[in-house]
Design an enzyme around this catalytic site. Structure first.
Site, PDB file in Angstrom:
ATOM      1  N   ASN B 399     -11.035  33.587   3.696  1.00 58.14           N
ATOM      2  CA  ASN B 399     -11.517  33.859   2.349  1.00 58.14           C
ATOM      3  C   ASN B 399     -12.522  35.005   2.350  1.00 58.14           C
ATOM      4  O   ASN B 399     -12.211  36.116   1.930  1.00 58.14           O
ATOM      5  CB  ASN B 399     -12.132  32.573   1.768  1.00 58.14           C
ATOM      6  CG  ASN B 399     -12.510  32.722   0.304  1.00 58.14           C
ATOM      7  OD1 ASN B 399     -12.604  33.829  -0.205  1.00 58.14           O
ATOM      8  ND2 ASN B 399     -12.734  31.626  -0.362  1.00 58.14           N
ATOM      9  N   ASP B 400     -13.699  34.745   2.900  1.00 61.24           N
ATOM     10  CA  ASP B 400     -14.756  35.759   2.855  1.00 61.24           C
ATOM     11  C   ASP B 400     -14.367  37.054   3.577  1.00 61.24           C
ATOM     12  O   ASP B 400     -14.790  38.130   3.179  1.00 61.24           O
ATOM     13  CB  ASP B 400     -16.038  35.199   3.485  1.00 61.24           C
ATOM     14  CG  ASP B 400     -16.593  34.049   2.660  1.00 61.24           C
ATOM     15  OD1 ASP B 400     -16.277  33.982   1.459  1.00 61.24           O
ATOM     16  OD2 ASP B 400     -17.321  33.219   3.220  1.00 61.24           O
ATOM     17  N   VAL B 401     -13.543  36.946   4.613  1.00 59.36           N
ATOM     18  CA  VAL B 401     -13.231  38.134   5.412  1.00 59.36           C
ATOM     19  C   VAL B 401     -12.264  39.075   4.702  1.00 59.36           C
ATOM     20  O   VAL B 401     -12.000  40.172   5.178  1.00 59.36           O
ATOM     21  CB  VAL B 401     -12.663  37.764   6.802  1.00 59.36           C
ATOM     22  CG1 VAL B 401     -13.668  36.976   7.594  1.00 59.36           C
ATOM     23  CG2 VAL B 401     -11.353  37.019   6.682  1.00 59.36           C
ATOM     24  N   SER B 440     -18.962  30.707   2.279  1.00 59.37           N
ATOM     25  CA  SER B 440     -20.261  31.204   1.845  1.00 59.37           C
ATOM     26  C   SER B 440     -20.527  30.851   0.385  1.00 59.37           C
ATOM     27  O   SER B 440     -21.593  31.117  -0.135  1.00 59.37           O
ATOM     28  CB  SER B 440     -20.314  32.725   2.008  1.00 59.37           C
ATOM     29  OG  SER B 440     -19.354  33.316   1.163  1.00 59.37           O
TER      30      SER B 440
END
Lengths: 101, 473
Positions: B399-401, B440
């Protein structure tokens, strides 16, 4: 047998050696390499054996025993997990290569 | 005999260095750990011949104790190391590392105990008088470093293993940490002048507490950096205790690891866009950035059937796996899917973000476990230009990456983190459990983009459906 300045030279050279080994290592190997270096400091087991070997009082023996216990855990555990991780690294050109396994 | 033993220690040290060198390339890595292992076995066996262990009055009891401790400690580590799942590898490394730190600290404890014993019996006037000033100083340094590494590593293990979820133990943790650190330093100096056991005991307790206190506030995402740092510290402690015992193999192995580990820590921190200092003092990883930027439109769903067709007729598919894939144990299915697609002439690549998984390189290990050859796996720098030529990017459990706000939204907590440019590819398919935000807690605009389709469901189930869809074609 290793004293004073001689030890200082060993510290210095070993420090550069470690730095040289790790520079230019691909990200893919960060975790196995951390694990591998974790195994290498398992050599503390040898020191722990000496500490328990020269123990004279019960207190020294107990602490020495803990030292060997922990040192053996470091060495054996470090080896087992590193070996398990590296065992899985293989290339797609696996059949014809004599390199590694 | 002494020379014979020393020669074996020398050989062991050479094997350690060569082994580590080989471990820095994927082709020779396996051989590297075996060489280092041989070195360790040689060094351990030859130690049994040392006069310190065979010749003392207590030799027999101590020898039995040594063998018993090796059997127990080694046996437990063997058992736990063999059965741990690959996803849990980082916390096991932390635990074994902590044991090494503890061993170094206890070696110092035995030496200090002996020294104070001599002082009490009037054989020496002080600790440095009994041991020699250089030995006393390095021994005490090794003790403090080893103890902090021990308790800190255990906390790191507990946090990664999900046994400890708190990010602080007491109010005003940072201030308390500073106070404990100062007190520990004071007692570090005090035991140099110690004449009895009391300051030594207080010193060890303080160092243990300090290790716990500095590790507890560190966020989950920063854990790898901490573990790597503790690894380097343990190496240093082992090197120092090696000097105390006059053992060259310990000095060399310890210092090599200390310096290699420091560099590795730095490389990891850079790969994660953090600095070692702000890992310790900021604790950003723990604050879930609640800055959700409101409505961003609709997520568009896709059925596995259609997703399968899209991928089967693609020129290039890039798979972006995240820790979620490993948790769902979907990596074997993904590899099966990859093989099917390759058979259909699709070029398939894996794109790995430096922090995919729990630590740098962890995702590579997980994929390798499933059988993915490492030459299909690409680092972020190597693949990012390739996304423009990619038909489908398959994001699974990540997700965040792949969050574009890291690039273009200065208010985002992720801003500045390098990402995989999945949004550049023609189509993006995201396999995701539900509609929530990532690790996050930051919303991901990629999920709302025009070229993105969401495939909701458990990773393994979704991968299975994709396999069926591709097979039926």
């Amino acid at each position: 047998m290793i004293e004073g300045l001689a030890a200082l030279y060993i510290f210095m050279l070993a420090g550069f050696t470690g730095y040289e080994i790790i520079s230019r290592v691909p990200v893919i190997l960060h975790t196995p390499l951390m694990s591998g270096s974790n195994f290498v400091h398992g050599i503390v087991l040898v020191g722990a054996m000496f500490a328990l070997g020269i123990a004279e009082t019960p207190a020294e023996q107990i602490i020495g025993f803990i030292a060997v216990l922990l040192g053996a855990g470091n060495a054996v555990g470090g080896y087992v997990v590193t070996e398990r991780m590296l065992e899985m690294f293989k290339s797609s050109r696996k059949d014809n290569s004599g390199e590694g396994r | 005999m002494e020379l014979f033993i020393q020669i074996f220690y020398f050989v062991a040290a050479v094997l350690f260095i060569l082994g580590l060198k080989q471990m820095s390339s994927p082709v020779t890595a396996r051989r590297g750990i075996i060489w280092a292992g041989v070195g360790m076995v040689l060094a351990t066996l030859v130690t049994f011949l040392a006069p310190e262990i065979t010749d003392t009055g207590q030799a027999n009891t101590n020898l039995v104790l040594i063998i018993l401790a090796i059997a127990l400690g080694g046996g437990y580590a063997w058992w736990s190391g063999k059965r741990v799942a690959m996803t849990d590898m980082p916390q096991m490394i932390a635990m074994y590392n902590g044991m090494g730190g503890g061993a170094a600290a206890t070696i110092a404890a035995v030496e200090l105990l002996k020294a104070t014993g001599e002082v009490e019996h009037g054989l020496a006037s002080s600790v440095p008088d009994a041991l020699g000033a250089d030995v006393a100083i390095l021994g005490i340094l090794g003790a403090i470093i080893g103890t902090i590494s021990f308790s800190g590593s255990i906390i790191a293990w507990a946090k990664l293993d999900g046994r400890l979820n708190r990010s602080r133990l007491l109010p005003g943790q940072h201030l308390i940490n500073a106070a404990v650190a100062l007190a520990t330093l004071a007692f570090t100096v005090a035991i140099y002048f110690a004449t009895d056991l009391t300051p030594i005991i207080i010193f060890y307790v303080l160092a243990l507490v300090l290790g716990i206190f500095i590790t507890v506030p560190v966020g989950g995402a920063d854990m790898p950096v901490i573990i790597s740092l503790f690894n380097a510290l343990t190496g240093l402690a082992v090197g120092f205790e090696g000097y105390v015992l006059g053992n060259a193999a310990m000095i060399i192995a310890g210092i090599v690891v200390g310096s290699a580990g420091s560099l590795l820590t730095h490389l990891m921190a850079v790969a994660m866009n953090r600095s070692v200092a702000n890992v310790f003092f900021a604790g950003v990883g723990t604050d879930s950035g609640a800055a959700a930027t409101g409505e961003q439109g609709e997520m568009k769903e896709i059925k596995a059937q259609d997703a399968g067709i899209l991928m089967a007729f693609a020129d290039q598919v890039v798979i972006i796996p995240g820790y979620g894939m490993a948790v769902a144990q979907a990596q074997h299915k993904i590899w099966e899917l990859t093989q099917l697609l390759t058979d259909k002439g699709v070029s398939v690549k894996f794109a790995i973000h430096p922090v995919a998984g729990r630590m740098p390189g962890h995702m590579n290990v997980l994929l390798a476990e499933a059988g993915v050859p490492y030459d299909m796996i690409y680092d972020m720098e190597d693949i990012n230009a390739d996304f423009k030529k990619t038909t489908v990017s398959l994001v699974i459990g990540a997700n965040d990456v792949v969050n574009p706000s890291a690039k273009n939204d200065t208010s985002s907590p992720l801003y500045g983190m390098p990402i995989l440019n999945a949004m550049d590819s023609a189509n993006v398919i995201v396999i995701k459990r539900g509609r929530g935000a990532g690790f996050s807690g930051v919303e991901n605009p990629l999920f709302f983009a025009d070229n993105t389709r969401m495939l909701f469901g458990d990773g393994q189930k979704a991968a299975n459906e994709l396999i069926h869809a591709v097979k039926e074609l």
